[in-house]
Design a protein around this motif. Structure first.
Motif, PDB file in Angstrom:
ATOM      1  N   PHE A  42      52.698  65.030  34.134  1.00  0.00           N
ATOM      2  CA  PHE A  42      52.177  63.988  35.029  1.00  0.00           C
ATOM      3  C   PHE A  42      51.064  64.535  35.918  1.00  0.00           C
ATOM      4  CE2 PHE A  42      52.207  62.073  39.260  1.00  0.00           C
ATOM      5  CZ  PHE A  42      51.895  60.750  38.944  1.00  0.00           C
ATOM      6  N   ILE A  43      51.296  65.692  36.501  1.00  0.00           N
ATOM      7  CA  ILE A  43      50.296  66.281  37.390  1.00  0.00           C
ATOM      8  C   ILE A  43      49.000  66.555  36.626  1.00  0.00           C
ATOM      9  CG2 ILE A  43      49.743  68.285  38.821  1.00  0.00           C
ATOM     10  CD1 ILE A  43      52.766  68.483  39.430  1.00  0.00           C
ATOM     11  N   ALA A  44      49.140  67.104  35.408  1.00  0.00           N
ATOM     12  CA  ALA A  44      47.953  67.440  34.624  1.00  0.00           C
ATOM     13  C   ALA A  44      47.178  66.195  34.200  1.00  0.00           C
ATOM     14  CB  ALA A  44      48.362  68.246  33.396  1.00  0.00           C
ATOM     15  N   ARG A  45      47.882  65.094  33.915  1.00  0.00           N
ATOM     16  CA  ARG A  45      47.225  63.896  33.377  1.00  0.00           C
ATOM     17  C   ARG A  45      46.766  62.937  34.463  1.00  0.00           C
ATOM     18  NH1 ARG A  45      44.654  60.372  31.782  1.00  0.00           N
ATOM     19  NH2 ARG A  45      44.737  59.192  29.821  1.00  0.00           N
ATOM     20  N   TYR A  46      47.536  62.815  35.529  1.00  0.00           N
ATOM     21  CA  TYR A  46      47.255  61.744  36.485  1.00  0.00           C
ATOM     22  C   TYR A  46      46.968  62.204  37.914  1.00  0.00           C
ATOM     23  CZ  TYR A  46      48.960  58.835  32.680  1.00  0.00           C
ATOM     24  OH  TYR A  46      49.126  58.229  31.458  1.00  0.00           O
ATOM     25  N   PRO A 586      49.915  52.551  35.246  1.00  0.00           N
ATOM     26  CA  PRO A 586      49.961  51.274  35.972  1.00  0.00           C
ATOM     27  C   PRO A 586      49.318  51.321  37.350  1.00  0.00           C
ATOM     28  CG  PRO A 586      52.035  51.640  34.848  1.00  0.00           C
ATOM     29  CD  PRO A 586      51.232  52.898  34.672  1.00  0.00           C
ATOM     30  N   GLU A 587      49.346  52.487  38.005  1.00  0.00           N
ATOM     31  CA  GLU A 587      48.718  52.573  39.319  1.00  0.00           C
ATOM     32  C   GLU A 587      47.204  52.356  39.245  1.00  0.00           C
ATOM     33  OE1 GLU A 587      49.842  56.484  40.569  1.00  0.00           O
ATOM     34  OE2 GLU A 587      48.289  57.485  39.381  1.00  0.00           O
ATOM     35  N   SER A 588      46.636  52.478  38.031  1.00  0.00           N
ATOM     36  CA  SER A 588      45.196  52.282  37.850  1.00  0.00           C
ATOM     37  C   SER A 588      44.844  50.920  37.260  1.00  0.00           C
ATOM     38  CB  SER A 588      44.630  53.390  36.939  1.00  0.00           C
ATOM     39  OG  SER A 588      44.746  54.652  37.543  1.00  0.00           O
ATOM     40  N   ALA A 624      40.084  56.128  47.041  1.00  0.00           N
ATOM     41  CA  ALA A 624      40.577  57.327  47.741  1.00  0.00           C
ATOM     42  C   ALA A 624      41.437  58.190  46.817  1.00  0.00           C
ATOM     43  CB  ALA A 624      41.376  56.908  48.971  1.00  0.00           C
ATOM     44  N   ASN A 625      42.128  57.558  45.869  1.00  0.00           N
ATOM     45  CA  ASN A 625      43.037  58.298  44.994  1.00  0.00           C
ATOM     46  C   ASN A 625      42.515  58.471  43.570  1.00  0.00           C
ATOM     47  OD1 ASN A 625      45.028  58.514  47.034  1.00  0.00           O
ATOM     48  ND2 ASN A 625      45.717  56.429  46.591  1.00  0.00           N
TER      49      ASN A 625
END
Length: 777
Positions: A42-46, A586-588, A624-625
């Motif tokens: 997750f960290i590497a991808r998103y 989904p956050e995007s 911002a993210n």
């Protein structure tokens, strides 16, 4: 800064950054995300903006280093407390202990203060000989000569009967002091590692008294009937350069008491170094110090440091062997899938017959049977009838044959069958069945197919491996897949952790269909454990297919954090939101919605017309993210929504006439599949039940330092036979030979004009043809 990063000093964070060659801010960011429950995939991808676009390898490296230094910090506190309790913790010693980043150095510093058993030096101190030892160590002249001063320590009551006794005891104290001096040990450790020789000999030979013992202390018969370790009966090699596979082989031979080995070093070198360090001034103490130095090396330093070096070599070999295993496993898991097509799986067998199982496009089990086309029954007609029935009834598009005993004969039968039945639109392929028997007897297999025999489960697994190797292989312990190198000899905890991480990485790289995946596959999705995976499958069985990613939050225990970690790796095809079949998180989704609105199209149209995204200025959509890293990933995903990163499936073509090692002749050119890659070359399955070895020197016409530069597990390659020994079951192959020959590519004959349509034969016609064909065999 997170609790995780707070537990490590800034100096350690700087050290990690320097070792991994990444910014300190990225190290802190990764530790913070990990501490908050983030997974490596997750960290590497998103979270590329947060980490500065670190990949999985770098993030896992930060995690590994952080774990190492947390263990170091815990040990450091123990050491400081222990020395402080003894009242011997000076400011200088504390500074040394707090400044080290190395566990070995920490233990060297602690050694003089570590509780120890009663030694020769301890006995000498009990006899009151410490002042005499200090006289030798300090090398400062006194009014009395050494012999006169030593005579003052004669005391029959304490067991010091003479000057020689006094000097011997003092030398023992000095020898122990030399042994416990951290900088001496560090230098000598490096000296043995850089200039020492790993020397192995047959265990039947005389074993030197100073040889380090086998770590496991096993006592077995030294007989080596197969000569597996013959090349190591009298072998020596620089410790600095010995490859992982040879070090592990020597260790295995020593563990089985067939070999013994030690790290040999010309004693003049360490003794010369110690003399230069210890003897600082001329005087009558020099002969005594020289004796103490020789004693320290032979009795204390050589054995203890050699043991440390042996363990360091083991760790180095383990690390390399685990790397090889990880690379092989990754390539195998990411082998090209044949895709969604119905498959007949055949688990070959002779006396008990070939078990046959049929699965549909999704891998669902449909039917099974047994055929006997091989010795001793040779029931070709009956076998053909069953296969033809399955093909007709279930519209099978491929036949997968396990590569176990009888696979070449079964494959030849299937090829004949398909040819005679004129089923040109079907193909057959031999697949690697390593670990299938392990799966068949596993809890997972029993849960999937509680009413089926083990052999039928194996045939199902073989069929599914053709459809999607990843989805099926995740059900098996990676250690049972057969792509490791001395896997039982390496650190099992480290191996297990590495392989688990590798499986997780592969699963998340490909993505998982939420509506078809087994719990065994789902449990490897970032953020999802086995318990949650089973609940997902249970919910799916009770409520039907998921229509959206958001719907998964209705599964008990699937909270916001799990959704954050897992959602981007789950796919829903034909759901309510077309983005759910992509790797867009989904956050995007709101960002994609704004991009679509800027083009005056809907999201479905944006996905259906990938060229539209190319006209968008992504910089306008930064938040911002979500920076450019995230936006570029979104663009790539919309260009090829839901793409599979694996290569296109290509089936190897074995020669029908080559079925056993005895059929091989030097010069033959064959096609095969790479089954394992090691530091010394690659093993290739050419369809004779025994993999052949392409030595590293035969991999390419150009120099190859690392076999992974030119081959990988699952790759289809063309090889030339160099030698074949049926008795020893050894096959030597070459890829280089074909490159040197510069063989021209085979030109295919031009396609002929289309033939006039002919009525397709009926099922009965095909059966009659097959009966006539096989009755002649």
């Amino acid at each position: 800064m997170s609790a995780a990063s707070q537990s490590l000093s800034q100096a350690i964070l700087n050290h990690i950054a320097q070792e991994l060659r990444i910014p300190v801010a990225a190290v802190s960011a990764v530790l913070k995300l990990l501490d908050e429950g983030g997974t490596v995939p997750f960290i590497a991808r998103y979270r590329k903006e947060v980490t500065g676009n670190l990949d999985e390898v770098a993030i896992a490296g930060v995690q590994e280093k952080a774990n190492y230094f947390r263990e170091l910090e815990e040990r450091r506190r123990t050491v400081l407390d222990s020395i402080a309790e003894q009242g011997k913790l000076t400011p200088e010693l504390r500074a040394q202990i707090e400044a080290t980043f190395d566990k070995s150095v920490l233990e060297d510093l602690y050694l003089p203060y570590k509780p120890k058993r009663r030694t020769k030096a301890t006995i000498a101190r009990e006899k009151g000989l410490e002042p005499l030892a200090e006289y030798l160590w300090n090398q400062q002249r006194r009014e009395l000569s050494l012999l006169a001063y030593a005579s003052t320590f004669i005391d029959d009551a304490k067991g010091v009967a003479s000057v020689d006794d006094a000097l011997e005891g003092a030398r023992h104290i000095v020898a122990e002091k030399i042994n416990e001096t951290a900088r001496f040990r560090a230098y000598l450790r490096q000296l043995i590692m850089s200039e020492g020789l790993v020397v192995s000999r047959k265990a039947e030979a005389h074993k030197p008294s100073d040889a380090a013992p086998n770590e496991r202390g096993t006592q077995r018969d030294a007989n080596d009937p197969d000569g597996k370790f013959k090349m190591y009966y009298d072998h020596s090699e620089p410790a600095a350069k010995i490859p992982s596979h040879r070090m592990l082989a020597i260790r295995r031979g020593a563990d089985e008491n067939i070999l013994y080995f030690q790290i040999e070093l010309d004693p003049s070198k360490p003794i010369a170094y110690l003399k230069a360090q210890v003897i600082r001034a001329p005087g009558d103490w020099v002969p005594q110090l020289e004796l103490a130095i020789e004693d320290a090396w032979k009795r204390l330093l050589n054995l203890s440091i050699q043991t440390e070096v042996r363990m360091e070599l083991k760790e180095r070999s383990d690390t390399e062997a685990i790397r090889v295993f990880r690379e092989n496993l990754q390539n195998l898991l990411l082998s090209p899938p044949a895709g969604a097509l119905s498959v007949i799986g055949i688990d070959p067998g002779l006396r008990t017959g070939c078990k046959v199982a049929v699965v549909d496009e999704t891998g669902k089990f449909l039917d099974h049977g047994v055929i006997y086309p091989l010795e001793p029954k040779n029931d070709l007609v009956g076998a053909a009838l069953i296969l033809l029935t399955f093909i007709r009834k279930y519209n099978a598009r491929a036949i997968a044959i396990g590569n176990g005993t009888g696979s070449r004969e079964a494959s030849a039968f299937v090829q004949d069958f398909l040819h005679e039945a004129k089923l040109a639109d079907l193909f057959s392929v031999v697949v690697n069945e390593a670990g299938a028997s392990i799966y068949s007897a596993s809890d997972i297999a029993r849960e999937e197919f509680p009413d089926l025999d083990l052999t039928v489960r194996g045939a199902i697994s073989i069929a599914r491996r053709l459809q999607d190797p990843l989805a099926e292989l995740v059900k098996i312990d990676p250690k049972s897949i057969g792509v490791g190198q001395y896997q039982h000899d390496v650190d099992q905890r480290k191996l297990g952790d590495t392989l688990e991480t590798t499986v997780e990485s592969c699963v998340n790289r490909v993505g998982v269909d939420l509506n078809t995946a087994s719990f065994a596959l789902l449990r490897h999705v970032a953020g999802i454990n086995e318990r949650t995976a089973k609940k997902i499958v249970e919910y799916r069985n009770n409520h039907g297919a998921f229509r959206s990613r958001v719907q998964i939050t209705a599964v008990p225990g699937f909270g916001p954090k799990t959704f954050e970690q897992a959602a981007g790796f789950l796919r829903i095809r034909g759901g309510d939101n077309p983005l759910d079949r992509t790797a867009v998180h989904p956050e995007s989704y709101p960002i994609v919605q704004k991009i679509a609105e800027s083009l005056s199209v809907g999201i479905a149209e944006l996905i259906a017309q990938p060229n539209l995204i190319d006209s968008v200025n992504l910089e306008k959509f930064q938040t911002a993210n979500a920076g450019m890293y995230t936006l570029q990933d979104i663009r790539e995903e919309l260009r090829k929504p839901g793409r599979d990163p694996r290569s296109q499936f290509v089936a190897p073509k074995f020669q029908a006439a080559v079925k056993a090692v005895s059929d091989l002749q030097p010069g033959m050119v064959l096609e095969g599949v790479v089954t394992n890659v090691t530091n010394f070359g690659a093993f290739v399955d050419i369809g004779v039940h025994q993999d052949g070895l392409v030595h590293i020197s035969e991999l390419s016409a150009t120099f190859v330092k690392d076999p992974y530069e030119v081959v990988k597990v699952g790759q289809v390659v063309r090889v030339q036979v160099l030698q074949a020994d049926p008795k020893a079951k050894r096959i030597g192959l070459s890829i280089k030979a074909l490159q040197q020959r510069d063989l021209p590519k085979v030109k295919h004959a031009p396609k002929s004009a289309p033939k006039p349509a002919v009525a397709k034969p009926t099922f009965e016609d095909k059966l009659a043809q097959l009966s006539n064909k096989f009755r002649t065999h």
